[in-house]
Design a protein around this motif. Structure first.
Motif, PDB file in Angstrom:
ATOM      1  N   LEU A 123       0.802  -1.224   0.000  1.00 60.49           N
ATOM      2  CA  LEU A 123       0.000   0.000   0.000  1.00 60.49           C
ATOM      3  C   LEU A 123       0.833   1.271   0.000  1.00 60.49           C
ATOM      4  O   LEU A 123       0.393   2.284  -0.509  1.00 60.49           O
ATOM      5  CB  LEU A 123      -0.964   0.001   1.188  1.00 60.49           C
ATOM      6  CG  LEU A 123      -2.237  -0.816   0.980  1.00 60.49           C
ATOM      7  CD1 LEU A 123      -3.091  -0.797   2.228  1.00 60.49           C
ATOM      8  CD2 LEU A 123      -3.023  -0.320  -0.202  1.00 60.49           C
ATOM      9  N   LYS A 124       2.044   1.215   0.540  1.00 61.29           N
ATOM     10  CA  LYS A 124       2.883   2.424   0.561  1.00 61.29           C
ATOM     11  C   LYS A 124       3.158   2.915  -0.861  1.00 61.29           C
ATOM     12  O   LYS A 124       3.420   4.096  -1.074  1.00 61.29           O
ATOM     13  CB  LYS A 124       4.185   2.181   1.311  1.00 61.29           C
ATOM     14  CG  LYS A 124       5.118   1.214   0.630  1.00 61.29           C
ATOM     15  CD  LYS A 124       6.416   1.041   1.374  1.00 61.29           C
ATOM     16  CE  LYS A 124       7.304   0.074   0.589  1.00 61.29           C
ATOM     17  NZ  LYS A 124       8.615  -0.031   1.075  1.00 61.29           N
ATOM     18  N   ALA A 160     -11.311   3.992   0.820  1.00 64.41           N
ATOM     19  CA  ALA A 160     -10.733   5.318   1.043  1.00 64.41           C
ATOM     20  C   ALA A 160     -11.627   6.169   1.936  1.00 64.41           C
ATOM     21  O   ALA A 160     -12.837   5.974   1.998  1.00 64.41           O
ATOM     22  CB  ALA A 160     -10.516   6.009  -0.297  1.00 64.41           C
ATOM     23  N   VAL A 176      -3.823  10.340  -3.315  1.00 66.15           N
ATOM     24  CA  VAL A 176      -3.616   9.682  -2.019  1.00 66.15           C
ATOM     25  C   VAL A 176      -2.581  10.489  -1.236  1.00 66.15           C
ATOM     26  O   VAL A 176      -1.464  10.696  -1.702  1.00 66.15           O
ATOM     27  CB  VAL A 176      -3.128   8.231  -2.204  1.00 66.15           C
ATOM     28  CG1 VAL A 176      -2.882   7.572  -0.851  1.00 66.15           C
ATOM     29  CG2 VAL A 176      -4.112   7.422  -3.021  1.00 66.15           C
ATOM     30  N   ILE A 179      -1.999   6.884   4.347  1.00 64.74           N
ATOM     31  CA  ILE A 179      -2.566   5.545   4.474  1.00 64.74           C
ATOM     32  C   ILE A 179      -2.678   5.234   5.959  1.00 64.74           C
ATOM     33  O   ILE A 179      -1.712   5.391   6.705  1.00 64.74           O
ATOM     34  CB  ILE A 179      -1.690   4.482   3.771  1.00 64.74           C
ATOM     35  CG1 ILE A 179      -1.559   4.815   2.292  1.00 64.74           C
ATOM     36  CG2 ILE A 179      -2.260   3.088   3.958  1.00 64.74           C
ATOM     37  CD1 ILE A 179      -0.556   3.986   1.547  1.00 64.74           C
ATOM     38  N   GLY A 183      -4.848   0.114   6.547  1.00 66.52           N
ATOM     39  CA  GLY A 183      -4.805   0.010   5.090  1.00 66.52           C
ATOM     40  C   GLY A 183      -5.870   0.775   4.330  1.00 66.52           C
ATOM     41  O   GLY A 183      -6.154   0.454   3.181  1.00 66.52           O
ATOM     42  N   LEU A 185      -6.975   4.202   2.464  1.00 63.38           N
ATOM     43  CA  LEU A 185      -6.341   5.381   1.876  1.00 63.38           C
ATOM     44  C   LEU A 185      -7.043   6.647   2.344  1.00 63.38           C
ATOM     45  O   LEU A 185      -8.277   6.687   2.440  1.00 63.38           O
ATOM     46  CB  LEU A 185      -6.413   5.310   0.347  1.00 63.38           C
ATOM     47  CG  LEU A 185      -5.886   4.053  -0.336  1.00 63.38           C
ATOM     48  CD1 LEU A 185      -6.061   4.168  -1.837  1.00 63.38           C
ATOM     49  CD2 LEU A 185      -4.434   3.818   0.009  1.00 63.38           C
TER      50      LEU A 185
END
Length: 192
Positions: A123-124, A160, A176, A179, A183, A185
């Motif tokens: 996710l980063k 999100a 984005v 985070i 997890g 956004l």
């Protein structure tokens, strides 16, 4: 066949034996590679789990490459002998041809290995990416929505939230900015 082989000089016999044996082994290695057998693991089976980047990188000296070298070395040497070239020139040409084959095979397997990917989403890698709202996101983190965003070369639909004062609706373009630990956004509206 025996008479033909017996009539050859020692120099010619070395090239013929090298070419025939290495060709047979090389053919088996190529077939095993194509059907999924691991031909470089001739010493047995070991079960090990390794974390992290385990890429070996460019591997010039391997069993496959050695068999490729010997195969081309043998056949190019036979071609030189058949064309009446001297022994030193034959050896030089066959070594050069074998090294070219080794380099080509090492490069091929190196680039084929680079094509593999784990498929694990990190996710980063979504930070700073631009996407589009897919399901409405509630203002001031009031309701989780979804965004379509390209992460690691794949279009994904991810949950999100937003800190905006108004709901973000379908087709809004977002970026984005953060985070959360679980997890989700945190996105902001682009072109306010």
């Amino acid at each position: 066949m025996e008479q033909w082989f017996a009539a050859l000089s020692l120099f010619e016999k070395i090239y013929w034996v090298t070419a025939l044996i290495s060709s047979a082994i090389f053919l088996v290695l190529i077939v095993m590679t194509l059907v999924g057998g691991d031909a470089d693991d001739l010493g047995g089976d070991v079960d090990v789990e390794i974390e992290g980047d385990t890429g070996i990188g460019f591997q010039f000296l391997s069993f496959k490459n050695l068999m490729g070298f010997l195969t081309i070395f043998g056949w190019s040497g036979i071609a030189c002998i058949e064309n009446g070239l001297s022994k030193p020139i034959t050896v030089l040409i066959s070594v050069i041809c074998g090294l070219i084959m080794m380099t080509a095979m090492a490069a091929l397997f190196y680039y084929l290995a680079k094509l593999q990917s784990s498929g694990t989403l990190k996710l980063k890698n979504a930070l700073g990416q631009i996407g589009e709202v897919y399901l409405t996101i509630g203002a001031n983190r009031s309701r989780i929505g979804k965004v379509s965003i390209n992460v690691q070369g794949t279009l994904r639909e991810l949950e999100a939230l937003t800190d905006e004062d108004k709901d973000l609706v379908q087709s809004n373009v977002v970026k984005v900015k953060e985070i959360t630990a679980n997890g989700i956004l945190i996105v902001e509206l682009l072109n306010k």
